[in-house]
Each structure stands twice: as C-alpha cells, then as structure tokens.
Design an enzyme around this catalytic site. Structure first.
Site, PDB file in Angstrom:
ATOM      1  N   HIS A 149      -6.375  -7.353  -0.507  1.00  0.00           N
ATOM      2  CA  HIS A 149      -6.447  -5.961  -0.839  1.00  0.00           C
ATOM      3  C   HIS A 149      -5.915  -5.592  -2.157  1.00  0.00           C
ATOM      4  CE1 HIS A 149      -6.748  -6.145   3.679  1.00  0.00           C
ATOM      5  NE2 HIS A 149      -7.934  -5.484   3.391  1.00  0.00           N
ATOM      6  N   ASP A 168      -4.536 -12.854   3.460  1.00  0.00           N
ATOM      7  CA  ASP A 168      -5.999 -12.400   4.244  1.00  0.00           C
ATOM      8  C   ASP A 168      -7.139 -12.487   3.033  1.00  0.00           C
ATOM      9  OD1 ASP A 168      -4.530 -10.450   2.367  1.00  0.00           O
ATOM     10  OD2 ASP A 168      -4.630  -8.913   3.636  1.00  0.00           O
ATOM     11  N   HIS A 179       0.931  -1.242  -0.054  1.00  0.00           N
ATOM     12  CA  HIS A 179      -0.106   0.059   0.105  1.00  0.00           C
ATOM     13  C   HIS A 179       0.978   1.495  -0.205  1.00  0.00           C
ATOM     14  CE1 HIS A 179      -3.825  -2.196   0.446  1.00  0.00           C
ATOM     15  NE2 HIS A 179      -3.228  -2.669   1.395  1.00  0.00           N
ATOM     16  N   ASP A 237      -2.750 -10.673  -2.482  1.00  0.00           N
ATOM     17  CA  ASP A 237      -3.267 -10.187  -0.983  1.00  0.00           C
ATOM     18  C   ASP A 237      -4.892  -9.649  -1.545  1.00  0.00           C
ATOM     19  OD1 ASP A 237      -2.401  -8.695   1.786  1.00  0.00           O
ATOM     20  OD2 ASP A 237      -3.778  -7.548   0.701  1.00  0.00           O
TER      21      ASP A 237
HETATM   22 ZN    ZN Z   1      -4.137  -7.046   2.699  1.00  0.00          ZN
END
Ligand code: ZN
Length: 331
Positions: free
Chosen positions: A157, A244, A118, A155
């Site tokens: 996200h 995740d 991120h 991931d």
């Molecule tokens: Zn994540």
C-alpha cells in the site's frame, strides 16, 4: 544486529481483524528458529513530545481519551483497545531505538505493531495509530545528527501518511513502490505526486500493476533506486518494511515472494548506509514469517543471485517516472 520487539505489543489486538498479534508472533517465531544471529532488544516508550514531532496535539489528546475510555473503532478498519495508546507509543519508541541501533551497528529493525505508514499529521487510519517511521526520522534529525533521510517503502500500500508528513521537505526523499492506487487502498501514490514547494522532486511513487512479480519489482527498483540514492546523498535509510506484496497475502494482488524480500534486504545492505527498518503490513502469517527471514538474510549481506530482465509493462511506468522526474534526477 538488533531486532526491537516487545510482547506488550500484543495488548493492541483484535482477533477478528487481520492486523492482530499473530503477525508479530509469526515473525519472532520464524526469526528465532532461523539460525540467524540476532540481538533481541526491548523498545522504550516514545514520549508525547516525540509523537508531537509529527502529529497534532489535538489529535494525540483525542487518541489518549478515546483509548482511555475503552477504545473502539477510529474508522471502519482502525481499532484501539484500552491499551492501544500506550502500545502505539511503544511502537513509535521501537522505531526510534531502531534508528539509534542503525547508527551504532549498521541496521536496526523494529518488529512492532500497530504499523504506522498510513497515519497522517492529524488522522489515524489503515490500521495505523502513530506514524512510527516519521517519528524515527524526526528523532534522527533532531537528536542523532542526521540531516538527509531517504525512505524506501515497499509495503504493497502507498504510505500516504509518511508521504504527506514530508511532502514539502527537501531533506526527506520518500520512495514508495506499491500496487496501483486505482486498485488498492488508500487510493493515493500516483507518479504525479512528486512533492510540493521546496519538497518538489522528493516524493517518488512507483505504482505497480496487479499481478506484478519478482522480476517486475526488482527490474524497476534497480532502475530507480541507485540513481535516486546516489544523487540525493542520504545520510541514512529508513525502510517501511511491509510484506503484503507477497503473492499469498489476502489484502492485495501483487505476486512477489521471498526472493524479492531477500533481494530488497541485500540491496539495502549494499548501499552501505545505516538502515532503520520498521514493520508495516503483511497478513499471511506463514509468508510473513518466511519473508522476514529472507529480508534479514539479505540485510545481513547474504548475496542474492537474482536474474532479472526488462519487463515491458513496467518499462512504461519507468518511462513515465523518468519523464516526470527529469528536472530532478538524471535517469
Ligand atoms: Zn500494507
């Protein structure tokens, strides 16, 4: 095959936060008791000049001062301790060592914290300080003789940081599969985000509906990845390994399990490309440990017999991707 890890990562810690030292602890414990033959290596600290390959100097100086004055919260979910600046440099260096090991022996996996995908050019966010994988990619291109890099980010996200750092770069193909950004942080990662200027067509997002499971993930990745990778002709793979998307994970609503992660590892192995993997998310400790063992078994080439079939909900997403990318890839 090398696992790059240091207990120094534990100095970046906040017990009340999901992104804490228990995560890498759970992974290393699971790997050590798995029976897998692994070489454990210490990372080295990335130099500030390495960090500056992908981050702004003003931002890096700010982080050094912020951490040096005792740390605290960079935003509502990203913390620094007094040691975090050094620890984040060590995590970036771990990713660089993973890339070096991948070129020597097939793959390297940096089990580091804090995570990185991120972190943008001038912002730390989403538990991430520096963008470890982006630093490893630049290190490989500038110092290790790699020219074309493909990123697989699984991931749950969207890796907005990695995506934005290479958004105009036609030599880095960023592919991310993640939960639909309308329902999950960071709110980016739509199919229409395909890259800009020279980088157009080199950023591919696969947003998955809440509740997607192994079959959905494996089906769509089997449709997208082989075609993109064979046409792009990467010299090397970089993998943002987040766990995740596991059905037990507290932060998201995707329902894959260990079977998907072992398939993912096997798929990567089967490409025959050198692969540098770096740890991103994964917040259910039991699932995180088990999923890492499954992923590495796959990376080591344990053949995975997975039956999968066309999934109607996800087929619509694939149709949209193949429309948007028809000028660039021959789906
Ligand atoms: Zn994540």
């Amino acid at each position: 095959m090398a696992i790059i890890h240091s207990s120094t990562y534990d100095l970046h810690n906040n017990e009340g936060h999901v992104e804490n030292k228990g995560r890498t602890g759970a992974i290393i414990d699971a790997l050590k008791s798995s029976g897998l033959q692994l070489k454990f290596m210490e990372p080295r600290m990335a130099g500030v000049h390495d960090i500056l390959m992908v981050h702004s100097s003003v931002h890096v100086e700010y982080l050094e001062v912020f951490s040096g004055r005792g740390g605290g919260w960079l935003d509502y979910d990203t913390y620094m301790t007094p040691e975090s600046f050094s620890v984040a440099r060590l995590a970036a260096g771990g990713a660089m060592v993973a890339a070096e090991e991948a070129l020597k022996s097939g793959w390297g996996y940096s089990v580091a914290r804090p995570p990185g995908h991120h972190a943008t050019y001038d912002r730390s966010m989403g538990f991430c300080i520096f963008n470890n994988i982006a630093i490893a990619i630049e290190h490989s291109r500038r110092n290790l003789g790699i020219s074309k890099a493909a990123v697989i980010d699984f991931d749950v996200h969207h890796g907005n940081g990695t995506s934005s750092i290479f958004y105009t770069d036609p030599e880095v193909m960023y592919i991310s599969v993640h939960q639909d950004p309308r329902t999950l942080f960071p709110g980016t990662g739509f199919i229409e985000e395909i890259g800009e200027s020279d980088g157009k067509g080199f950023n591919l997002n696969i947003p998955m509906p809440r509740g997607s499971g192994n079959n959905d993930y494996i089906w769509i990745l089997s449709e997208v990845l082989p075609q993109v990778l064979s046409e792009f002709r990467a010299d090397m793979l970089f993998v943002s390994a987040g766990f995740d998307a596991h059905r037990l994970d507290p932060l998201a609503d995707i329902m894959v399990d260990e079977e998907f992660f072992s398939w993912m590892g096997w798929f990567i192995h089967d490409t025959g490309l050198p692969c540098a993997a770096v740890l991103e998310g994964g917040y259910d400790l039991q699932a995180l440990g088990n999923s890492n063992v499954s992923f590495i078994e796959g990376l080591e080439g344990s053949s995975v017999k997975v039956e999968y079939e066309r999934s109607p909900a996800v087929a619509e997403i694939f149709n949209e991707i193949s429309d948007v990318f028809s000028p660039f890839f021959n789906f």
